[in-house]
Each structure stands twice: as C-alpha cells, then as structure tokens.
Design a protein around this motif. Structure first.
Motif, PDB file in Angstrom:
ATOM      1  N   GLN A 152      19.233  27.858 -21.077  1.00  0.00           N
ATOM      2  CA  GLN A 152      19.151  28.775 -19.951  1.00  0.00           C
ATOM      3  C   GLN A 152      17.769  29.400 -19.862  1.00  0.00           C
ATOM      4  N   ALA A 153      17.398  29.792 -18.664  1.00  0.00           N
ATOM      5  CA  ALA A 153      16.123  30.472 -18.475  1.00  0.00           C
ATOM      6  C   ALA A 153      16.020  31.674 -19.403  1.00  0.00           C
ATOM      7  N   GLY A 154      14.859  31.831 -20.009  1.00  0.00           N
ATOM      8  CA  GLY A 154      14.646  32.893 -20.968  1.00  0.00           C
ATOM      9  C   GLY A 154      14.940  32.499 -22.398  1.00  0.00           C
ATOM     10  N   GLY A 155      15.534  31.338 -22.580  1.00  0.00           N
ATOM     11  CA  GLY A 155      15.879  30.869 -23.901  1.00  0.00           C
ATOM     12  C   GLY A 155      14.735  30.180 -24.603  1.00  0.00           C
ATOM     13  N   SER A 156      15.038  29.612 -25.761  1.00  0.00           N
ATOM     14  CA  SER A 156      14.024  28.989 -26.602  1.00  0.00           C
ATOM     15  C   SER A 156      14.476  27.629 -27.096  1.00  0.00           C
ATOM     16  N   LEU A 157      13.505  26.779 -27.361  1.00  0.00           N
ATOM     17  CA  LEU A 157      13.720  25.487 -27.979  1.00  0.00           C
ATOM     18  C   LEU A 157      12.525  25.174 -28.863  1.00  0.00           C
ATOM     19  N   ARG A 158      12.759  24.407 -29.903  1.00  0.00           N
ATOM     20  CA  ARG A 158      11.672  23.911 -30.728  1.00  0.00           C
ATOM     21  C   ARG A 158      11.691  22.397 -30.727  1.00  0.00           C
ATOM     22  N   LEU A 159      10.595  21.817 -30.293  1.00  0.00           N
ATOM     23  CA  LEU A 159      10.440  20.376 -30.300  1.00  0.00           C
ATOM     24  C   LEU A 159       9.699  19.944 -31.554  1.00  0.00           C
TER      25      LEU A 159
END
Length: 123
Positions: free
Chosen positions: A13-20
């Motif tokens: 969701q917008a505002g969230g985070s991910l690590r690639l």
C-alpha cells in the motif's frame, strides 16, 4: 559472465516499505558499480540508484532521494534497495544492473542485468 537475480518485489500500500535484493555472481564484487533501474508500462527504463561495490559512494534519482536507500554487502555479493514511503508512481518492474568500472545513470552504461522484480504500490 556476471549473473544478477532480483528478489523482494510485491504488492504494498502507498506509504509502505519494501526491500529489494540483488544477488550477484561477480567474482570481484568490489570492482563493480551496481545500480537499480525501473520500468513502468509504456515508459522508458529509469535510473533509480547506484552504489560502488566497495560502498561509500551512492547516487539517487531525484524522484527517490530521501525515500530509497541503496546498500551492498560484499561478503554476500548482494546489493539492496530499501524503499520507504512508497507511492503509486513507484510501481514498476525493478531491475538490478552491474558494470565493471564506472557507470552513471544511463542504462547503456551497464553491461549486466537481472530479470527484474515487480513492485506494485496501491493507493
């Protein structure tokens, strides 16, 4: 031959985070420049961030500066892209790339490419 494998993409969701993550097969990882690019449907491949394999020198696109952080782990031969405050316009396939010696922001400056990982940011 250098092989790159991306992982960590997904739906957020917008505002969230991910690590690639991008695992590299380069024997001399510290000698390479590693970069992240992204490509949305109908758009050109866009520079996101880069880092030298020894660490300490980074570059960011204005659109992600302050939100994304690139880092590397030479022992694991892996480059990371920590993405925070994600926006719908960040939606794209994200690619990692590598080049021996200097490489800037142009996709044609990188020799090796991964297959990409999809990042989708919902509003």
């Amino acid at each position: 031959q250098v092989q790159l494998v991306e992982s960590g993409g997904g739906l957020v969701q917008a505002g969230g985070s991910l690590r690639l993550s991008c695992a590299a097969s380069a024997r001399t990882f510290r000698s390479y420049v590693l970069g992240w690019f992204r490509q949305a449907p109908g758009k050109e491949r866009e520079f996101v961030a880069s880092i030298d394999g020894r660490g300490g020198r980074t570059d960011y696109a204005d659109s992600v500066k302050g939100r994304f952080t690139i880092s590397s782990d030479s022992s694991r031969k892996t480059v990371f892209l920590q993405m925070t405050s994600l926006r719908p316009e960040d939606t794209a396939v994200y690619y990692c790339a590598a080049n021996l010696a200097y490489a800037g922001r142009g996709p044609n400056e990188y020799t090796y490419w991964g297959q990409g990982t999809q990042v989708t940011v919902s509003s």
